[in-house]
Design an enzyme around this catalytic site. Structure first.
Site, PDB file in Angstrom:
ATOM      1  CB  SER A   1      -1.610   0.041   1.065  1.00 33.34           C
ATOM      2  OG  SER A   1      -1.152  -0.011   2.711  1.00 33.34           O
TER       3      SER A   1
ATOM      4  CG  ASP B   1      -4.545   4.924   6.837  1.00 36.22           C
ATOM      5  OD1 ASP B   1      -3.125   5.166   7.851  1.00 36.22           O
ATOM      6  OD2 ASP B   1      -4.534   4.386   5.913  1.00 36.22           O
TER       7      ASP B   1
ATOM      8  CG  HIS C   1      -1.627   4.032   4.248  1.00 35.64           C
ATOM      9  ND1 HIS C   1      -2.370   2.972   4.995  1.00 35.64           N
ATOM     10  CD2 HIS C   1      -0.810   2.974   3.959  1.00 35.64           C
ATOM     11  CE1 HIS C   1      -2.315   1.259   4.536  1.00 35.64           C
ATOM     12  NE2 HIS C   1      -1.615   1.611   4.016  1.00 35.64           N
TER      13      HIS C   1
END
Length: 385
Positions: free
Chosen positions: A40, A348, A351
């Site tokens: 991610s 979050d 990240h």
């Protein structure tokens, strides 16, 4: 630790300047495409295409709507593409609106190097591990060569054949391999014990890409796990294990071990792949300095998630960024973003914000955190070690 950090990178900067001055007559690399592999940290929409879009407020800062990224805006890979004069990478898995003429992004959020023996609903980890990403790349390479010859839209949306040997191959993966062990209640020593196997499998993929014609590799190490709100909340870190910055020392030590062994793996890869130019980038040190020196750089609350709901770190695994609840038949967003993401580091819980990603990019672009210490635009040149 701080003095050692600054001395190390002062020396690296001096070497970088020396190398830069000695190659001023050498033209910069003209990378026509980027092929990215990862999780991610560099996923521009793969997981969203496969399992549903990253919800609002993801994407709010730059794209002004969800854009497949787990951030309020752009990722480091976006800034890399932009810096090389290339468009943002379309995810391989996205069949809507994708343009692969200047590269492909095979990364998906939650990806690991080693295949996980769980489903995504059980563990949260993507089934698209690095070995599968390499299979996707190989298949894309083969099929795009066939379809491009048909002309028309295929010729426009697919890369030219010589782009595959001239492209920059970027890798940012490994973080989830470490956290997956902790999720299975493994000890720090048990997690450390399987790191060599993770890097063995990582090296296999690099060799496969090389065998397919890849020559320029830009590899990021993993960031400071112990400074993530996710880690601090999820694994209930005791106060005795936290340093003066609030980071969990044992988790950072595991990341440091991974990074040191990654560096050794790259040394071996250079020996085995004589035509490859492999740059290993120390994003760990950059991210750690960003977090520990946040205030002096212009950021605040480095261990607090910007987008989340409740708790010491504004992170709740059951109410992640974008979560909604239904009240009287109406959906209400309860995990919204903070007032000003531009002065926050963590987005979050896992990240980084666009502002943090841009700051990290600006530190690594000139090569002062790279081995060898050369700028991104010179990463096609193999340096003697």
């Amino acid at each position: 630790m701080e003095l050692r950090y600054y001395l190390k990178h002062a020396i690296l900067l001096a070497v970088t300047l020396s190398i830069s001055s000695s190659v001023t007559s050498v033209p910069t690399c003209k990378f026509p495409a980027i092929f990215n592999f990862g999780d991610s940290n560099s996923d521009t929409g793969g997981l969203s295409a496969a399992f549903g879009q990253a919800p609002f407020p993801n994407g709010e800062t730059f794209f002004h709507s969800p854009a497949g990224r787990y951030s309020d805006g752009r990722l480091i890979i976006d800034f890399i593409a932009q810096g090389l004069g290339l468009p943002y990478l379309s995810p391989f898995l996205d069949s809507v609106g994708s343009n692969f003429s200047h590269g492909v992004n095979f990364a998906t959020g939650g990806s690991t190097v080693r295949p996980q023996n769980t489903t995504i609903s059980q563990s949260g980890y993507s089934p698209i591990s690095l070995d599968l990403q390499s299979v996707q790349y190989s298949d894309f390479h083969r099929r795009s060569s066939i379809f491009r010859k048909q002309g028309g839209v295929y010729e426009i949306l697919l890369p030219k054949e010589d782009y595959f040997s001239k492209a920059l191959y970027t890798f940012d993966i490994g973080q989830n391999d470490l956290t997956s062990g902790f999720k299975q209640n493994m000890t720090f020593e048990q997690v450390k014990a399987y790191v060599p196997d993770v890097l063995r499998q990582f090296s296999i993929v690099i060799k496969k890409v090389y065998a397919g014609g890849g020559r320029s590799f830009w590899i990021h190490n993993t960031g400071p796990l112990g400074c993530l709100p996710y880690t601090l909340d999820r694994f209930l870190v005791s106060a005795s294990l936290v340093d003066k910055y609030g980071c969990a020392t044992p988790f950072n030590e595991v990341a440091e071990l991974f990074n040191s062994k990654l560096k050794r793996a790259v040394v071996l890869l250079r020996k085995d792949l004589p035509l490859a130019a492999i740059t290993c980038v120390d994003v760990y040190s950059v991210k750690l300095s960003l977090i520990t020196q946040a205030k002096t750089i212009g950021f605040e609350n480095p261990l607090l998630a910007c987008c989340g709901h409740g708790g010491k770190y504004n992170y709740n695994k059951n109410r992640k960024c974008g979560s909604k609840i239904t009240v009287n038949g109406k959906e209400i967003l309860i995990a919204n973003s903070c007032k000003d993401p531009s002065i926050r580091i963590n987005w979050d819980g896992v990240h980084y914000t666009e502002a943090a990603n841009k700051w990290v990019y600006n530190q690594i672009i000139n090569g002062s955190f790279s081995d060898p210490p050369i700028p991104l635009k010179m990463a096609c040149y193999r340096m003697d070690h």
